[in-house]
Design a protein around this motif. Structure first.
Motif, PDB file in Angstrom:
ATOM      1  N   PHE A  32       0.856  -1.181   0.000  1.00 27.31           N
ATOM      2  CA  PHE A  32       0.000   0.000   0.000  1.00 27.31           C
ATOM      3  C   PHE A  32       0.894   1.233   0.000  1.00 27.31           C
ATOM      4  O   PHE A  32       1.859   1.307   0.776  1.00 27.31           O
ATOM      5  CB  PHE A  32      -0.895   0.040   1.231  1.00 27.31           C
ATOM      6  N   TYR A  33       0.547   2.207  -0.833  1.00 26.80           N
ATOM      7  CA  TYR A  33       1.348   3.421  -0.948  1.00 26.80           C
ATOM      8  C   TYR A  33       0.434   4.647  -0.881  1.00 26.80           C
ATOM      9  O   TYR A  33      -0.721   4.607  -1.307  1.00 26.80           O
ATOM     10  CB  TYR A  33       2.111   3.446  -2.277  1.00 26.80           C
ATOM     11  N   VAL A  34       0.980   5.724  -0.336  1.00 27.78           N
ATOM     12  CA  VAL A  34       0.243   6.983  -0.243  1.00 27.78           C
ATOM     13  C   VAL A  34       1.036   8.075  -0.954  1.00 27.78           C
ATOM     14  O   VAL A  34       2.239   8.237  -0.695  1.00 27.78           O
ATOM     15  CB  VAL A  34       0.010   7.386   1.228  1.00 27.78           C
TER      16      VAL A  34
ATOM     17  N   GLY B  50      -3.493  15.760   1.883  1.00 26.21           N
ATOM     18  CA  GLY B  50      -3.119  16.018   3.267  1.00 26.21           C
ATOM     19  C   GLY B  50      -1.675  15.643   3.483  1.00 26.21           C
ATOM     20  O   GLY B  50      -0.846  15.784   2.580  1.00 26.21           O
ATOM     21  N   VAL B  51      -1.384  15.125   4.656  1.00 24.49           N
ATOM     22  CA  VAL B  51      -0.012  14.771   5.010  1.00 24.49           C
ATOM     23  C   VAL B  51       0.039  13.344   5.528  1.00 24.49           C
ATOM     24  O   VAL B  51      -0.791  12.943   6.352  1.00 24.49           O
ATOM     25  CB  VAL B  51       0.537  15.726   6.097  1.00 24.49           C
ATOM     26  N   TYR B  52       0.987  12.581   5.018  1.00 20.73           N
ATOM     27  CA  TYR B  52       1.255  11.251   5.554  1.00 20.73           C
ATOM     28  C   TYR B  52       2.730  11.185   5.905  1.00 20.73           C
ATOM     29  O   TYR B  52       3.598  11.301   5.032  1.00 20.73           O
ATOM     30  CB  TYR B  52       0.911  10.158   4.542  1.00 20.73           C
ATOM     31  N   ASP B  53       3.023  11.003   7.191  1.00 16.92           N
ATOM     32  CA  ASP B  53       4.416  10.992   7.646  1.00 16.92           C
ATOM     33  C   ASP B  53       4.903   9.592   7.996  1.00 16.92           C
ATOM     34  O   ASP B  53       5.833   9.424   8.769  1.00 16.92           O
ATOM     35  CB  ASP B  53       4.590  11.923   8.846  1.00 16.92           C
ATOM     36  N   LYS B  54       4.246   8.586   7.412  1.00 16.06           N
ATOM     37  CA  LYS B  54       4.541   7.164   7.627  1.00 16.06           C
ATOM     38  C   LYS B  54       4.000   6.656   8.955  1.00 16.06           C
ATOM     39  O   LYS B  54       4.154   5.479   9.279  1.00 16.06           O
ATOM     40  CB  LYS B  54       6.046   6.874   7.541  1.00 16.06           C
ATOM     41  N   ILE B  55       3.381   7.535   9.722  1.00 14.53           N
ATOM     42  CA  ILE B  55       2.760   7.139  10.982  1.00 14.53           C
ATOM     43  C   ILE B  55       1.304   7.588  11.040  1.00 14.53           C
ATOM     44  O   ILE B  55       0.421   6.833  11.392  1.00 14.53           O
ATOM     45  CB  ILE B  55       3.527   7.729  12.192  1.00 14.53           C
ATOM     46  N   THR B  56       1.073   8.827  10.642  1.00 14.43           N
ATOM     47  CA  THR B  56      -0.244   9.420  10.792  1.00 14.43           C
ATOM     48  C   THR B  56      -0.751  10.003   9.478  1.00 14.43           C
ATOM     49  O   THR B  56      -0.012  10.663   8.762  1.00 14.43           O
ATOM     50  CB  THR B  56      -0.217  10.549  11.843  1.00 14.43           C
ATOM     51  N   LEU B  57      -2.015   9.737   9.192  1.00 14.56           N
ATOM     52  CA  LEU B  57      -2.695  10.359   8.062  1.00 14.56           C
ATOM     53  C   LEU B  57      -3.410  11.610   8.559  1.00 14.56           C
ATOM     54  O   LEU B  57      -4.230  11.540   9.472  1.00 14.56           O
ATOM     55  CB  LEU B  57      -3.727   9.390   7.467  1.00 14.56           C
ATOM     56  N   LYS B  58      -3.087  12.752   7.976  1.00 19.58           N
ATOM     57  CA  LYS B  58      -3.698  14.015   8.383  1.00 19.58           C
ATOM     58  C   LYS B  58      -4.423  14.606   7.177  1.00 19.58           C
ATOM     59  O   LYS B  58      -3.807  15.269   6.342  1.00 19.58           O
ATOM     60  CB  LYS B  58      -2.628  14.984   8.896  1.00 19.58           C
ATOM     61  N   LEU B  59      -5.707  14.329   7.096  1.00 21.32           N
ATOM     62  CA  LEU B  59      -6.495  14.812   5.969  1.00 21.32           C
ATOM     63  C   LEU B  59      -6.534  16.333   5.967  1.00 21.32           C
ATOM     64  O   LEU B  59      -6.758  16.963   7.006  1.00 21.32           O
ATOM     65  CB  LEU B  59      -7.912  14.251   6.044  1.00 21.32           C
TER      66      LEU B  59
ATOM     67  N   TYR C 117      -2.006   5.362  11.019  1.00 22.35           N
ATOM     68  CA  TYR C 117      -2.035   4.261  10.046  1.00 22.35           C
ATOM     69  C   TYR C 117      -0.600   3.922   9.673  1.00 22.35           C
ATOM     70  O   TYR C 117       0.093   4.703   9.051  1.00 22.35           O
ATOM     71  CB  TYR C 117      -2.834   4.643   8.788  1.00 22.35           C
ATOM     72  N   TYR C 118      -0.143   2.745  10.083  1.00 24.40           N
ATOM     73  CA  TYR C 118       1.267   2.410   9.954  1.00 24.40           C
ATOM     74  C   TYR C 118       1.626   1.592   8.721  1.00 24.40           C
ATOM     75  O   TYR C 118       2.788   1.509   8.363  1.00 24.40           O
ATOM     76  CB  TYR C 118       1.705   1.599  11.183  1.00 24.40           C
ATOM     77  N   ARG C 119       0.663   0.999   8.072  1.00 26.77           N
ATOM     78  CA  ARG C 119       0.995  -0.038   7.101  1.00 26.77           C
ATOM     79  C   ARG C 119       0.931   0.452   5.665  1.00 26.77           C
ATOM     80  O   ARG C 119       0.325  -0.160   4.802  1.00 26.77           O
ATOM     81  CB  ARG C 119       0.084  -1.242   7.313  1.00 26.77           C
ATOM     82  N   ALA C 120       1.551   1.580   5.412  1.00 25.62           N
ATOM     83  CA  ALA C 120       1.645   2.078   4.038  1.00 25.62           C
ATOM     84  C   ALA C 120       2.965   2.807   3.878  1.00 25.62           C
ATOM     85  O   ALA C 120       3.538   3.331   4.838  1.00 25.62           O
ATOM     86  CB  ALA C 120       0.481   3.003   3.699  1.00 25.62           C
ATOM     87  N   PHE C 121       3.445   2.844   2.650  1.00 27.63           N
ATOM     88  CA  PHE C 121       4.680   3.555   2.330  1.00 27.63           C
ATOM     89  C   PHE C 121       4.313   4.846   1.603  1.00 27.63           C
ATOM     90  O   PHE C 121       3.286   4.938   0.930  1.00 27.63           O
ATOM     91  CB  PHE C 121       5.562   2.692   1.415  1.00 27.63           C
ATOM     92  N   ARG C 122       5.164   5.837   1.719  1.00 31.27           N
ATOM     93  CA  ARG C 122       4.994   7.021   0.897  1.00 31.27           C
ATOM     94  C   ARG C 122       5.477   6.660  -0.510  1.00 31.27           C
ATOM     95  O   ARG C 122       6.560   6.137  -0.690  1.00 31.27           O
ATOM     96  CB  ARG C 122       5.802   8.212   1.442  1.00 31.27           C
ATOM     97  N   LEU C 123       4.651   6.950  -1.515  1.00 30.43           N
ATOM     98  CA  LEU C 123       5.012   6.571  -2.877  1.00 30.43           C
ATOM     99  C   LEU C 123       6.249   7.323  -3.330  1.00 30.43           C
ATOM    100  O   LEU C 123       7.205   6.722  -3.850  1.00 30.43           O
ATOM    101  CB  LEU C 123       3.849   6.866  -3.836  1.00 30.43           C
ATOM    102  N   ILE C 124       6.233   8.646  -3.167  1.00 32.00           N
ATOM    103  CA  ILE C 124       7.361   9.502  -3.544  1.00 32.00           C
ATOM    104  C   ILE C 124       7.649  10.438  -2.375  1.00 32.00           C
ATOM    105  O   ILE C 124       6.775  11.197  -1.954  1.00 32.00           O
ATOM    106  CB  ILE C 124       7.051  10.357  -4.792  1.00 32.00           C
TER     107      ILE C 124
END
Length: 203
Positions: free
Chosen positions: A33-35, A165-174, A195-202
Motif C-alpha cells: 500500500f502506498y500513499v 493532506g499529510v502522511y508521515d509514515k505514521i499518521t494520516l492528516k487529511l 495508520y502504519y501499514r503504508a509507504f509514501r510513494l514519492i
C-alpha cells in the motif's frame, strides 16, 4: 512548493512501471500500500495528473492492468445499489447533513465498503489499483479505516492512494490537519488517524 510537487509528480510514472515496484521489491513482507500525499489546494492539479497517468500507463506498459477508483463515485454507486440514495438526499434536506452522514455510515461501514471494493475492483485481478476522491468522500469514508479493512482483500496487488493532506509514515492528516470533526475526543481522533501499514510513494 509548486516546484517540489512537480518533481514528485514527474517521478510517479517511472515508479509505477518499474519492475521492483510491481514485484514488491524492497518492502519485505509488508502489504504493498502506498500513499501519495499532496497539499489539498492542489487537488485540481492532481486530478489532471491522474487523468494523464490513466491515459499513459496502458501505452507505456501495455501488459499492466490498471484500475482507477474514485472513492466518491464508488460510494455513490454503493449507496444507489442499496436503494438508499434518494432517501439520504431527503434526510439531508429535512434533518441536515450531520444526520444524513450518520445514516449513510450505518449502511456503509469500512468493512462493508472494503468487501464491495473486493467484489467490484479486485474480481478482475488488476495489477495496480489507483485510488482518489479521498477528500470528496470524507467524512463518510475514513481512509485509515478503509485501508485497514482492505488488507485481507488486496493480496500482493499494489494500491496507491492519492491523499489530500499529510502522511508521515505514521499518521494520516487529511487536509493537513491532525484531527477533524465527527470524532469524540482529541485523544480518540489522534488514535484513529494513525495508520502504519503504508509507504509514501514519492518522498
Amino acid at each position: 512548493m509548486s516546484g517540489q510537487l512537480t518533481e514528485r509528480l514527474n517521478a510517479i510514472l517511472p515508479k509505477l512501471t518499474s519492475p521492483d515496484f510491481l514485484s514488491g521489491q524492497g518492502i519485505g513482507n509488508e502489504i504493498p500500500f502506498y500513499v501519495f500525499d499532496y497539499p489539498a489546494e492542489d487537488e485540481l492539479r492532481i486530478r489532471e495528473h491522474l487523468a494523464f497517468l490513466v491515459d499513459k500507463l496502458p501505452k507505456q506498459a501495455p501488459d499492466l492492468k490498471v484500475v482507477h477508483v474514485n472513492l466518491f463515485d464508488f460510494l455513490i454507486d454503493y449507496i444507489k445499489g442499496r436503494g438508499y440514495f434518494e432517501k439520504s438526499l431527503e434526510k439531508e434536506r429535512t434533518l441536515g447533513s450531520a444526520k444524513a452522514v450518520k445514516s449513510i455510515k450505518a449502511i456503509a461501514s469500512a468493512e462493508k465498503l472494503a468487501d464491495h471494493f473486493a467484489k467490484e475492483v479486485m474480481s478482475d485481478q488488476p495489477d495496480l489499483v489507483l485510488v482518489s476522491g479521498v477528500g470528496s468522500s470524507y467524512p463518510i469514508i475514513r481512509t485509515h479505516e478503509l485501508l485497514n479493512n482492505l488488507h485481507k482483500h488486496m493480496g500482493l496487488t499494489p494500491l496507491v492512494m492519492f491523499y489530500p493532506g499529510v502522511y508521515d509514515k505514521i499518521t494520516l492528516k487529511l487536509f493537513g490537519k491532525a484531527s477533524l470533526a465527527f470524532d469524540s475526543s482529541s485523544s480518540d481522533r489522534k488514535r484513529k488517524a494513525r495508520y502504519y501499514r503504508a509507504f509514501r510513494l514519492i518522498d
